[in-house]
Design a protein around this motif. Structure first.
Motif: not given
Length: 209
Positions: A101, A104, A110, A113
């Motif tokens: 993550y 990203k 994101v 998460k």
């Protein structure tokens, strides 16, 4: 060690059986001197068996049983290692998830998460570090304590053997004095036995066809 003590007991029991068999032999009824010799042997073998049993009992208590107890800690030790390995796998799995993550693009979902993954990672990492620290602290102590634990058993084994063989020296020394014929070296006995065997072979009932 168990095989050794079992063999020791079998040896002394066999020696007692031999002397008992000799005592029941008709030759003892026919010759008083031979009966006296076999009786002396039987007494010595029974003394040897009694001291052997005492030695084996001592080894059982001071060597075999302590080593069995020492061996019983290894399943728990192996389980602690396995728990540490499982904790490491869980830690690496969640750490990889966090790193995924982090790589990203930082969008709202994101970041959410990522936050959740970091929250999941924290207690797992703490658990691994605690288990890892415990092994790092205690494994060397366990490793270096082996000699301290085993040495008293080793010393007890030596004392048991020394005590036993000291008694055997006395028993067989006494037996030798009772049975030994002065002026009869082993070489002379061998010659006399060979002469008697030759006389037996000369008998017609044992002569070769």
């Amino acid at each position: 060690m168990k095989k050794s003590t079992d063999a020791d007991l079998a040896m002394s029991k066999s020696a007692v059986k031999i002397s008992l068999d000799l005592l029941s032999n008709p030759l003892c009824e026919q010759d008083q001197d031979f009966l006296n010799m076999v009786t002396a042997l039987d007494t010595a073998m029974k003394r040897m068996d009694a001291f052997n049993q005492e030695k084996v009992n001592q080894i059982q208590k001071t060597v075999i049983e302590p080593l069995k107890k020492f061996g019983s800690v290894f399943p728990s030790l192996n389980m602690a290692v396995k728990r540490r390995e499982q904790a490491l796998q869980d830690y690496r799995r969640l750490q990889a998830k966090v790193e995924k993550y982090e790589e990203k693009e930082k969008t709202g979902p994101v970041l959410a998460k990522l936050h959740q993954a970091r929250e999941e990672l924290r207690p797992v990492r703490d658990d691994f570090e605690a288990k890892n620290k415990q092994l790092l602290d205690e494994m060397p102590r366990f490793y270096h304590s082996r000699l301290d634990y085993f040495q008293p058993s080793f010393e007890a084994l030596i004392r048991a053997q020394v005590g036993y063989y000291s008694e055997m020296q006395k028993i067989f020394g006494d037996l030798t004095q009772q049975l030994d014929q002065p002026g009869h070296p082993d070489e002379q006995r061998e010659r006399e036995n060979e002469a008697r065997l030759s006389e037996l072979r000369a008998l017609s009932i044992v002569a070769d066809d």
